[in-house]
Design an enzyme around this catalytic site. Sequence first.
Site, PDB file in Angstrom:
ATOM      1  N   LYS A 186       0.985  -1.126  -0.109  1.00  0.00           N
ATOM      2  CA  LYS A 186       0.252  -0.271  -0.218  1.00  0.00           C
ATOM      3  C   LYS A 186       0.824   1.796  -0.147  1.00  0.00           C
ATOM      4  O   LYS A 186       1.784   1.171   0.184  1.00  0.00           O
ATOM      5  CB  LYS A 186      -0.660  -0.031   1.174  1.00  0.00           C
ATOM      6  CG  LYS A 186      -1.559  -1.441   1.004  1.00  0.00           C
ATOM      7  CD  LYS A 186      -3.125  -1.010   0.321  1.00  0.00           C
ATOM      8  CE  LYS A 186      -4.109  -2.079  -0.526  1.00  0.00           C
ATOM      9  NZ  LYS A 186      -4.012  -3.141  -0.337  1.00  0.00           N
TER      10      LYS A 186
HETATM   11  C1  LIG Z   1      -9.509  -2.954  -1.931  1.00  0.00           C
HETATM   12  C2  LIG Z   1      -8.893  -3.103  -0.534  1.00  0.00           C
HETATM   13  N1  LIG Z   1      -9.758  -3.010   0.609  1.00  0.00           N
HETATM   14  C3  LIG Z   1      -9.556  -4.237   1.421  1.00  0.00           C
HETATM   15  C4  LIG Z   1      -8.145  -4.641   1.878  1.00  0.00           C
HETATM   16  C5  LIG Z   1      -7.941  -5.632   3.321  1.00  0.00           C
HETATM   17  O1  LIG Z   1      -6.186  -4.473   2.936  1.00  0.00           O
HETATM   18  P1  LIG Z   1      -5.639  -5.602   4.065  1.00  0.00           P
HETATM   19  O2  LIG Z   1      -4.801  -6.369   3.662  1.00  0.00           O
HETATM   20  O3  LIG Z   1      -5.047  -5.044   5.578  1.00  0.00           O
HETATM   21  O4  LIG Z   1      -6.148  -6.192   5.139  1.00  0.00           O
HETATM   22  C6  LIG Z   1      -7.641  -4.982   0.322  1.00  0.00           C
HETATM   23  C7  LIG Z   1      -6.190  -5.194   0.659  1.00  0.00           C
HETATM   24  O5  LIG Z   1      -5.320  -5.677  -0.062  1.00  0.00           O
HETATM   25  C8  LIG Z   1      -8.133  -4.096  -0.456  1.00  0.00           C
HETATM   26  O6  LIG Z   1      -6.832  -3.869  -1.583  1.00  0.00           O
END
Ligand SMILES: Cc1ncc(COP(=O)(O)O)c(C=O)c1O
Length: 388
Positions: A186
Site C-alpha cells: 500500500k
Molecule cells: C480494496 C481493498 N480493501 C481491503 C483490503 C484489505 O486490507 P488488508 O490487507 O490490510 O487487510 C485490501 C487489501 O489488500 C484492498 O485492496
Amino acid sequence: MDSDNSFLPFHVPDIGDDEIRSVVETLRSGWLTTGAKVKKFEEDFAAYTGTTHAVAVNSGTAALHLALEAIGIKEGDEVIIPTMTFTATAEVVLYFKAKPVLVDCEPDTLNINADEIEEKINAGTKAIIPVHLAGQPCEMQRIMEIAQKYNLKVIEDAAHALPAHYQEKMIGTIGDITCFSFYATKTITTGEGGMATTGNSEWAERMRMMSLHGINHDAWKRYTKEGSWYYEVLCPGFKYNLTDIAAAIGVEQLKKCDRFWEARRRIAAVYDEAFTDLPEIRTPVCRSGRQHAWHLYVIQLNLERLRIDRSGFIEALKEKNIGTSVHFIPLHLHPYYRNTFGYQPEDFPNASAAFERIISLPIYPKMTDADAGCVVDAVRSIVLQYRR
Ligand SMILES: Cc1ncc(COP(=O)(O)O)c(C=O)c1O
C-alpha cells in the site's frame, strides 16, 4: 529493479533508515505491543487526514470488520459493495451472516457505479461500502445523498486512497467511518496494519474496545504504572490491536506520505504521456475535483486492436522483466460468490468486460525514471508487436 538488476517487481516498499531506527528503538524500549507508538501513529494520522478519531488495528480488513460492528450490522442485513474489489470488502459483511450486495462498476474509472446503487436498496439494506479503487475517490456526493435518503451508513474502503481528496475533502473525513490499509504494497506500510477514522466518538470508542477483546477503557495500559490489573470484559471482542513495532514503521512512513504521492504522481504522468498515441491502451481516467492517490496505475487493453489477450500481455511483460498485477478479479467471478449468490458474468457487464482488459503497472516511489522508462518501452514494444 531487483538485486540481479533485471526484474522490476510489481511493488517494493520504500523502507528507509528512519523506519529501521524507529523499530530498533521500539525493540530496545521494552514495550513491543500496543502502547505509546500506536498512540502517536493514531494522533499523527488523525492530524494528517483531518479527522477527529483514528483507531489503529492490525489490518485494513480488521478496520472494515470493526466499522461494520460499530454501526451495528446484524445477521440478515444487506450491505452494498462494488463487485470490482478485493474479497476483504465482502468477507467482513459475511462475518455477520449479512449479505454483500454487489454493484457493477463505471466502465472508465472502475469505481462503483453510483447510478446503480439505488436499485439494489431494500428494507434490509443498512450500509454502503464504496471502494476508492486504485486511489481515485468514488462519486461521494451522490453516495452520501443516497445514504441520507435511505438512512444508510457509509463505510469507505480507503485501502487504496491515502492520500486522496474529493472536492477538497480528504478521504477519511467524508463517510461515517473510513478504513485504510497499511499492507506491504500500500501507499504507506506497517507490514500489516490498518486504521479506521471517524468523527463519531461513540463508534471510535466501540472500535477501540472491540479491537482488544472487548475489554473496557485503556486495556492496553494494564501493564503500565498508570494502569491497573483490573479490567472488565464488556463484549466478546477481537484481537485486532496494532503493535508498537508496526506503528514505529507507520509513524515514519506517514511523514513521507506526501513525498511518496508526488513520486507516484510523476510516474503516472510519465505513463499517461507515453501511451497517449497508442489507441490499444486506455490509460486511467481521472474525474475532476478529486485527488487520485495513485496507489495503482491500471491500464485497460483495447482488445479489438490487439492480437494478444490480457494474460498473454502480462506474460509478455514478465518476459521483458516487468512485474504486474490485476486489480481485481471481480467478486462475482470467484467460485464462492458465484456459487453462493448465483451470479453470472453478464450480471455485471462492465466489471466482467473490464476484467478481461485490466493490467496494473508498477508505480511506487522506489522506481527510478529508468525503471518507468523500462515499463514504457516494454508496453510499447508489445503493443507494436501485437497490434492488428
Ligand atoms: C480494496 C481493498 N480493501 C481491503 C483490503 C484489505 O486490507 P488488508 O490487507 O490490510 O487487510 C485490501 C487489501 O489488500 C484492498 O485492496
